[in-house]
Design an enzyme around this catalytic site. Sequence first.
Site, short mmCIF file in Angstrom:
data_model
loop_
_atom_site.label_atom_id
_atom_site.label_comp_id
_atom_site.label_asym_id
_atom_site.label_seq_id
_atom_site.Cartn_x
_atom_site.Cartn_y
_atom_site.Cartn_z
N ASP A 12 0.84 -1.20 0.00
CA ASP A 12 0.00 0.00 0.00
C ASP A 12 0.87 1.25 0.00
O ASP A 12 1.97 1.25 0.56
CB ASP A 12 -0.89 -0.02 1.26
N HIS A 29 2.92 3.24 -8.98
CA HIS A 29 2.70 1.81 -9.21
C HIS A 29 3.92 1.18 -9.89
O HIS A 29 4.29 0.05 -9.59
CB HIS A 29 1.44 1.59 -10.05
N LEU A 123 11.33 -20.26 -4.09
CA LEU A 123 10.25 -19.46 -3.48
C LEU A 123 8.95 -19.62 -4.28
O LEU A 123 8.97 -19.62 -5.51
CB LEU A 123 10.67 -17.98 -3.51
C1 FPP Z 1 -1.81 0.33 -3.23
O1 FPP Z 1 -1.36 1.62 -3.45
C2 FPP Z 1 -1.39 -0.55 -4.28
C3 FPP Z 1 -2.21 -1.10 -5.22
C4 FPP Z 1 -3.65 -0.86 -5.33
C5 FPP Z 1 -1.69 -1.98 -6.23
C6 FPP Z 1 -0.42 -2.70 -5.88
C7 FPP Z 1 0.28 -2.82 -7.14
C8 FPP Z 1 1.60 -2.80 -7.33
C9 FPP Z 1 2.61 -2.83 -6.28
C10 FPP Z 1 2.11 -2.75 -8.69
C11 FPP Z 1 1.48 -3.74 -9.57
C12 FPP Z 1 2.09 -5.06 -9.45
C13 FPP Z 1 1.61 -6.06 -10.17
C14 FPP Z 1 2.30 -7.38 -10.16
C15 FPP Z 1 0.40 -5.85 -10.96
P1 FPP Z 1 -2.45 2.75 -3.54
O2 FPP Z 1 -2.63 3.09 -4.99
O3 FPP Z 1 -3.70 2.34 -2.84
O4 FPP Z 1 -1.73 3.90 -2.77
P2 FPP Z 1 -2.42 5.06 -1.94
O5 FPP Z 1 -3.22 4.42 -0.84
O6 FPP Z 1 -1.25 5.83 -1.43
O7 FPP Z 1 -3.25 5.84 -2.91
#
Ligand code: FPP
Length: 241
Positions: A12, A29, A123
């Site tokens: 997150d 991302h 892994l």
């Molecule tokens: C949360 O950050 C993250 C996500 C919703 C997506 C997690 C995705 C990745 C780490 C990259 C994609 C990886 C793959 C393998 C597809 P947020 O956008 O909710 O952050 P915020 O809460 O600060 O807005």
Amino acid sequence: MTAPRHVAIIMDGNGRWAAARGLPRLEGHRRGVEALRRTVRNATDLGIEFLTVYSFSSENWRRPVEEVTDLMGLLKLFIRHDLADLHRSHVRVRVIGSRERLSADIRGLIEEAETLTRDNAGLTLVVAFNYGSRAEIVEAARRLAADIASATIAPQDVDDAVFSNCLDTAGIPDPDLVIRTSGEQRLSNFLLWQAAYAELVFTPVLWPDFDKAALEAAIAEYHSRERRFGGLSSPAGALSS
Ligand code: FPP
């Protein structure tokens, strides 16, 4: 320091990482994918056997369509770009979550990744994509109800193990440690059944900044906790007493 066998991570904070730098969310991302690559390597080095990451929740469809498209694109890119490397590193890839709303090309890539790496003994990287724990549990209940209706199984034979085997995570041990980055303290529909006895560690580090030191700090906190699985602490009271 022995590593927990299964570490699960709610990645997150990508959006906040980008906003703090005046960058588009997509850049956050992208850096998130780099943090994932790094974490796979670090988990391997530390002797973790299973690493589960929450990459796209079934609730993430509510985000603006451009961001959903970006996240789908990043998964495709991740598989296309990293699959050979993961395979060379003996990583076994499993993807949990519903494939129903996913495009044919993403479904194809997921199947390719799982098939290619099926026999790897390193892994196990479990990617939760279009995953939601409640939907997973409901689906398992549906399947069991159908098996009971067709007399394939008797109601009294349904126990923890039978139920676990109906989940997407069948065959994967329960997580020992669940880490959530960015300071939020929720499970957000992630591994609700599987994390029943997991230690939960919340770190303020935003996911794109998550590095080996942050992983080691979370593991150190895990070791400082005493896991009792509902029993009493020893030596005053043994688990069996
Ligand atoms: C949360 O950050 C993250 C996500 C919703 C997506 C997690 C995705 C990745 C780490 C990259 C994609 C990886 C793959 C393998 C597809 P947020 O956008 O909710 O952050 P915020 O809460 O600060 O807005």
